[in-house]
Design a protein around this motif. Structure first.
Motif, PDB file in Angstrom:
ATOM      1  N   LEU A   1     -37.543 -86.425  18.472  1.00 30.90           N
ATOM      2  CA  LEU A   1     -37.746 -85.470  19.898  1.00 30.90           C
ATOM      3  C   LEU A   1     -38.913 -86.408  20.686  1.00 30.90           C
ATOM      4  CD1 LEU A   1     -37.510 -83.342  22.095  1.00 30.90           C
ATOM      5  CD2 LEU A   1     -39.349 -82.239  20.774  1.00 30.90           C
ATOM      6  N   GLN A   2     -38.455 -86.794  22.035  1.00 35.17           N
ATOM      7  CA  GLN A   2     -39.555 -87.592  22.660  1.00 35.17           C
ATOM      8  C   GLN A   2     -39.532 -86.951  24.101  1.00 35.17           C
ATOM      9  OE1 GLN A   2     -38.380 -91.924  22.686  1.00 35.17           O
ATOM     10  NE2 GLN A   2     -39.353 -92.082  20.840  1.00 35.17           N
ATOM     11  N   LEU A   3     -40.858 -86.380  24.504  1.00 33.59           N
ATOM     12  CA  LEU A   3     -40.910 -85.771  25.713  1.00 33.59           C
ATOM     13  C   LEU A   3     -41.822 -86.382  26.627  1.00 33.59           C
ATOM     14  CD1 LEU A   3     -41.497 -82.182  24.523  1.00 33.59           C
ATOM     15  CD2 LEU A   3     -39.342 -83.254  25.592  1.00 33.59           C
ATOM     16  N   GLU A   4     -41.701 -86.387  28.151  1.00 30.68           N
ATOM     17  CA  GLU A   4     -42.451 -86.760  29.044  1.00 30.68           C
ATOM     18  C   GLU A   4     -43.118 -85.635  29.683  1.00 30.68           C
ATOM     19  OE1 GLU A   4     -41.948 -90.323  32.205  1.00 30.68           O
ATOM     20  OE2 GLU A   4     -41.291 -88.338  32.986  1.00 30.68           O
ATOM     21  N   ILE A   5     -44.337 -85.473  29.438  1.00 26.86           N
ATOM     22  CA  ILE A   5     -45.218 -84.286  30.068  1.00 26.86           C
ATOM     23  C   ILE A   5     -46.010 -84.829  31.285  1.00 26.86           C
ATOM     24  CG2 ILE A   5     -46.960 -82.550  29.620  1.00 26.86           C
ATOM     25  CD1 ILE A   5     -46.519 -83.597  26.531  1.00 26.86           C
ATOM     26  N   THR A   6     -45.543 -84.179  32.487  1.00 21.55           N
ATOM     27  CA  THR A   6     -46.350 -84.506  33.620  1.00 21.55           C
ATOM     28  C   THR A   6     -47.154 -83.443  33.928  1.00 21.55           C
ATOM     29  OG1 THR A   6     -44.404 -85.800  34.365  1.00 21.55           O
ATOM     30  CG2 THR A   6     -46.124 -85.305  36.085  1.00 21.55           C
ATOM     31  N   VAL A   7     -48.410 -83.620  34.250  1.00 16.50           N
ATOM     32  CA  VAL A   7     -49.508 -82.555  34.513  1.00 16.50           C
ATOM     33  C   VAL A   7     -49.700 -82.811  35.948  1.00 16.50           C
ATOM     34  CG1 VAL A   7     -51.612 -81.498  33.958  1.00 16.50           C
ATOM     35  CG2 VAL A   7     -50.260 -82.622  32.082  1.00 16.50           C
TER      36      VAL A   7
ATOM     37  N   VAL B   1     -48.915 -88.706  20.721  1.00 15.18           N
ATOM     38  CA  VAL B   1     -48.895 -89.080  22.164  1.00 15.18           C
ATOM     39  C   VAL B   1     -48.922 -90.500  22.165  1.00 15.18           C
ATOM     40  CG1 VAL B   1     -49.713 -88.857  24.500  1.00 15.18           C
ATOM     41  CG2 VAL B   1     -49.855 -86.844  22.995  1.00 15.18           C
ATOM     42  N   GLY B   2     -47.809 -91.260  22.482  1.00 10.33           N
ATOM     43  CA  GLY B   2     -47.879 -92.694  22.405  1.00 10.33           C
ATOM     44  C   GLY B   2     -48.456 -93.401  23.806  1.00 10.33           C
ATOM     45  N   ARG B   3     -48.334 -92.572  25.074  1.00  9.40           N
ATOM     46  CA  ARG B   3     -48.760 -93.217  26.214  1.00  9.40           C
ATOM     47  C   ARG B   3     -49.329 -92.395  27.455  1.00  9.40           C
ATOM     48  NH1 ARG B   3     -45.733 -98.015  29.753  1.00  9.40           N
ATOM     49  NH2 ARG B   3     -46.991 -97.705  31.576  1.00  9.40           N
ATOM     50  N   ILE B   4     -50.192 -92.536  27.934  1.00 10.29           N
ATOM     51  CA  ILE B   4     -50.771 -91.832  29.131  1.00 10.29           C
ATOM     52  C   ILE B   4     -50.973 -92.513  30.165  1.00 10.29           C
ATOM     53  CG2 ILE B   4     -52.832 -90.332  29.608  1.00 10.29           C
ATOM     54  CD1 ILE B   4     -53.341 -89.835  26.684  1.00 10.29           C
ATOM     55  N   ASP B   5     -50.837 -92.116  31.402  1.00  9.77           N
ATOM     56  CA  ASP B   5     -50.833 -92.841  32.621  1.00  9.77           C
ATOM     57  C   ASP B   5     -51.539 -91.806  33.532  1.00  9.77           C
ATOM     58  OD1 ASP B   5     -49.563 -95.373  32.273  1.00  9.77           O
ATOM     59  OD2 ASP B   5     -47.808 -94.060  31.441  1.00  9.77           O
ATOM     60  N   GLY B   6     -52.373 -92.138  34.344  1.00 10.11           N
ATOM     61  CA  GLY B   6     -52.875 -91.105  35.393  1.00 10.11           C
ATOM     62  C   GLY B   6     -53.944 -91.561  36.254  1.00 10.11           C
ATOM     63  N   GLY B   7     -54.247 -90.969  37.264  1.00  9.60           N
ATOM     64  CA  GLY B   7     -55.567 -90.981  38.048  1.00  9.60           C
ATOM     65  C   GLY B   7     -55.258 -91.836  39.053  1.00  9.60           C
ATOM     66  N   THR B   8     -56.143 -92.160  40.081  1.00  4.89           N
ATOM     67  CA  THR B   8     -55.944 -92.941  41.287  1.00  4.89           C
ATOM     68  C   THR B   8     -56.838 -94.071  41.264  1.00  4.89           C
ATOM     69  OG1 THR B   8     -55.123 -91.130  42.329  1.00  4.89           O
ATOM     70  CG2 THR B   8     -55.676 -93.093  43.788  1.00  4.89           C
ATOM     71  N   ASN B   9     -58.450 -93.744  40.887  1.00  5.99           N
ATOM     72  CA  ASN B   9     -59.441 -94.566  41.042  1.00  5.99           C
ATOM     73  C   ASN B   9     -60.663 -93.888  40.131  1.00  5.99           C
ATOM     74  OD1 ASN B   9     -60.976 -97.105  41.434  1.00  5.99           O
ATOM     75  ND2 ASN B   9     -60.890 -96.759  43.654  1.00  5.99           N
ATOM     76  N   THR B  10     -61.405 -94.791  40.181  1.00  8.65           N
ATOM     77  CA  THR B  10     -62.868 -94.481  39.167  1.00  8.65           C
ATOM     78  C   THR B  10     -63.407 -93.222  39.835  1.00  8.65           C
ATOM     79  OG1 THR B  10     -63.132 -96.656  38.490  1.00  8.65           O
ATOM     80  CG2 THR B  10     -64.740 -95.013  38.065  1.00  8.65           C
ATOM     81  N   ASN B  11     -63.294 -93.058  41.005  1.00  6.43           N
ATOM     82  CA  ASN B  11     -64.274 -91.974  41.836  1.00  6.43           C
ATOM     83  C   ASN B  11     -63.380 -91.056  42.451  1.00  6.43           C
ATOM     84  OD1 ASN B  11     -62.994 -93.896  43.663  1.00  6.43           O
ATOM     85  ND2 ASN B  11     -64.619 -93.896  44.995  1.00  6.43           N
TER      86      ASN B  11
ATOM     87  N   VAL C   1     -51.219 -86.437  35.765  1.00  3.43           N
ATOM     88  CA  VAL C   1     -51.348 -87.494  34.454  1.00  3.43           C
ATOM     89  C   VAL C   1     -50.057 -87.190  33.744  1.00  3.43           C
ATOM     90  CG1 VAL C   1     -52.324 -87.267  31.991  1.00  3.43           C
ATOM     91  CG2 VAL C   1     -54.040 -87.148  34.147  1.00  3.43           C
ATOM     92  N   VAL C   2     -49.608 -88.605  33.256  1.00  2.57           N
ATOM     93  CA  VAL C   2     -48.126 -88.369  32.799  1.00  2.57           C
ATOM     94  C   VAL C   2     -48.413 -88.863  31.106  1.00  2.57           C
ATOM     95  CG1 VAL C   2     -45.984 -89.227  32.517  1.00  2.57           C
ATOM     96  CG2 VAL C   2     -46.901 -89.103  34.647  1.00  2.57           C
ATOM     97  N   MET C   3     -47.827 -88.006  30.116  1.00  2.00           N
ATOM     98  CA  MET C   3     -47.962 -88.289  28.771  1.00  2.00           C
ATOM     99  C   MET C   3     -46.706 -88.500  28.033  1.00  2.00           C
ATOM    100  SD  MET C   3     -51.179 -85.893  27.688  1.00  2.00           S
ATOM    101  CE  MET C   3     -50.419 -84.373  28.409  1.00  2.00           C
ATOM    102  N   LYS C   4     -46.404 -89.311  27.475  1.00  2.00           N
ATOM    103  CA  LYS C   4     -45.026 -89.548  26.488  1.00  2.00           C
ATOM    104  C   LYS C   4     -45.458 -89.382  25.079  1.00  2.00           C
ATOM    105  CE  LYS C   4     -42.796 -92.644  29.676  1.00  2.00           C
ATOM    106  NZ  LYS C   4     -42.115 -93.717  29.864  1.00  2.00           N
ATOM    107  N   MET C   5     -44.661 -87.940  24.413  1.00  2.00           N
ATOM    108  CA  MET C   5     -45.000 -87.724  23.173  1.00  2.00           C
ATOM    109  C   MET C   5     -43.732 -87.884  22.249  1.00  2.00           C
ATOM    110  SD  MET C   5     -44.985 -83.718  22.813  1.00  2.00           S
ATOM    111  CE  MET C   5     -44.674 -84.051  20.959  1.00  2.00           C
ATOM    112  N   ASP C   6     -44.080 -88.214  21.153  1.00  2.00           N
ATOM    113  CA  ASP C   6     -43.258 -88.275  20.085  1.00  2.00           C
ATOM    114  C   ASP C   6     -43.132 -87.476  18.995  1.00  2.00           C
ATOM    115  OD1 ASP C   6     -41.458 -90.909  18.670  1.00  2.00           O
ATOM    116  OD2 ASP C   6     -42.306 -89.599  17.120  1.00  2.00           O
ATOM    117  N   ARG C   7     -41.977 -86.643  18.453  1.00  2.00           N
ATOM    118  CA  ARG C   7     -42.264 -85.595  17.481  1.00  2.00           C
ATOM    119  C   ARG C   7     -40.985 -85.920  16.480  1.00  2.00           C
ATOM    120  NH1 ARG C   7     -41.753 -82.062  13.770  1.00  2.00           N
ATOM    121  NH2 ARG C   7     -41.971 -79.960  13.809  1.00  2.00           N
ATOM    122  N   ARG C   8     -41.525 -86.520  15.271  1.00  2.00           N
ATOM    123  CA  ARG C   8     -40.511 -86.673  14.304  1.00  2.00           C
ATOM    124  C   ARG C   8     -40.101 -85.494  13.227  1.00  2.00           C
ATOM    125  NH1 ARG C   8     -39.367 -92.348  14.322  1.00  2.00           N
ATOM    126  NH2 ARG C   8     -40.255 -92.983  16.498  1.00  2.00           N
TER     127      ARG C   8
END
Length: 414
Positions: A204-210, A261-271, A277-284
């Motif tokens: 099972l692979q899910l994309e979780i967008t927060v 969780v194999g990948r995390i993307d998110g945020g705009t800038n340091t400040n 935030v988008v995470m991609k998870m893998d459940r075997r």
């Protein structure tokens, strides 16, 4: 046919494979040198190349192109699956030999060019040298060897060269089966020489967008921190690992379920307070688990982790739900023939086991077709550097696997 005749045929098959081995290696080099990085997944050119290559044997490769809009919506650029049909006499099974041509991108730290097909010290180096372009060559030359015997054959062989294993197989074998292009009686799919895989995990692979709300870093109270909320989800996911370790499979070669969780993307800038935030998870999942029930449990766990966090909105999108491969009635004869012939070629008994990996062979099983994994490669995935830098194949393993497959086809069809 009596035993001495069978033994004589297998000697002839082995001699033919040895005599044509340089040609087989050259074909594999050509198959390796056409890139099929997935993503982006522009794989139709590779299928065109393979279709041209098999013409030299008088074979016709049917091209089954998946519609462009379907492929694009799926996240790839082009897919053309190939079917080469070799029908013989009546009264025998149709055996499909399936290998996939799509590959993960090479990545960094290669010593050899990933699409060079370089040979050194008996090894062939290149992306998909082991998984699974090697078995394009295994299956083509095993079939050619069988046909070169010149004896009456019954049943038939189909070569299925597909281009969607890395994304799950739904537009590879899944497409061919759903479109009723094929329905073989037995399947041998790409694997390694020193074991027969009869079962594998589900995935099972899910994309979780927060979704939160961006805000100035100097005034974080003006935003809603999506990363803080995502951390709660991460803690929930990884907090489950000790419980998953307690669940054990009864299938040899398979241990416990896993989750990451194999990948995390998110945020705009340091400040800036991260607003998304988008995470991609893998459940075997082990073969004993119910994929539908597991997905419901995982979704509930994720939702519960942020239920009381104000200002947060969740989206959970399924990327993949692949079912497990399980042995089906009729697979025993296939496994028995492969084991008998592998012991004759390798000089050792090889096991029939499960694997924690998942493969698109499961799709044949979902259509009631017995399928096992067997092909050219070492004892373990790490030995081959599969999906890592300097992926490689010991060429003697290619020779051995080709003989085993050819002998098995002879047992089933001659």
């Amino acid at each position: 046919m009596n035993r001495p005749q069978q033994d004589q045929q297998k000697l002839q098959l082995a001699d033919w494979i040895d005599a044509h081995f340089d040609e087989q290696v050259a074909l594999l080099q050509q198959v390796l040198r056409v890139p099929t990085d997935t993503p982006p997944g522009n794989n139709a050119p590779h299928a065109d190349t393979v279709a041209e290559l098999v013409k030299q044997y008088g074979w016709h490769a049917e091209k089954h192109a998946v519609p462009e809009t379907t492929v694009r919506d799926y996240g790839m650029e082009s897919i053309t699956n190939l079917v080469v049909r070799r029908p013989y006499g009546a009264g025998g099974p149709t055996v499909a030999l399936n290998a996939h041509g799509d590959v993960v991108p090479p990545g960094d730290n290669w010593t050899y060019p990933p699409y060079g097909g370089v040979i050194e010290d008996g090894y062939l180096y290149g992306r998909a040298a082991a998984v699974s372009k090697s078995d394009f060559a295994t299956y083509i030359f095993a079939t050619r060897a069988l046909e070169a015997l010149g004896v009456p054959l019954r049943g038939g062989i189909e070569l299925h060269f597909t281009y969607d294993e890395e994304f799950g197989g739904l537009l590879g074998p899944g497409w061919l089966l759903e479109q009723k292009v094929t329905k073989p009686d037995l399947v041998i799919a790409a694997g390694f020489s020193y074991q027969i895989v009869t079962a594998h995990n589900a995935c099972l692979q899910l994309e979780i967008t927060v979704h939160g709300k961006s805000g100035h870093g100097a005034m974080p109270e003006t935003g809603v921190d999506a990363l803080q909320a995502a951390t709660k989800i991460l803690n929930a996911i990884y907090g489950q690992l000790p419980e998953l370790k307690k669940i054990k499979s009864n299938v040899a070669g398979i241990d416990s379920p896993t989750m990451l969780v194999g990948r995390i993307d998110g945020g705009t800038n340091t400040n800036v307070v991260p607003g998304k935030v988008v995470m991609k998870m893998d459940r075997r999942m082990i073969p004993e688990e119910d994929p539908v029930a597991v997905e419901a449990q995982v979704r509930a766990m994720i939702e519960e982790a942020v239920r009381d966090v104000p200002g947060i909105r969740l989206e959970i999108r399924r990327l993949l739900l692949s079912h497990a491969l399980r042995p089906l009635p009729g697979s025993e004869a296939l496994v028995g023939a492969l084991q008998h012939n592998a012991e004759a070629v390798l000089g050792e008994a090889i096991p029939a086991v499960g694997t924690p990996l998942y493969a698109d062979a499961r799709l044949y099983g979902e259509h009631g077709i017995p399928a096992v994994l067997y092909g050219a490669g070492p004892r373990t995935v790490p030995e081959s550097n599969a999906k890592k830098a300097d992926e490689r194949l010991l060429l003697e393993d290619l020779r051995r696997a080709t003989k085993v497959v050819a002998f098995t086809l002879a047992d089933l069809l001659a």
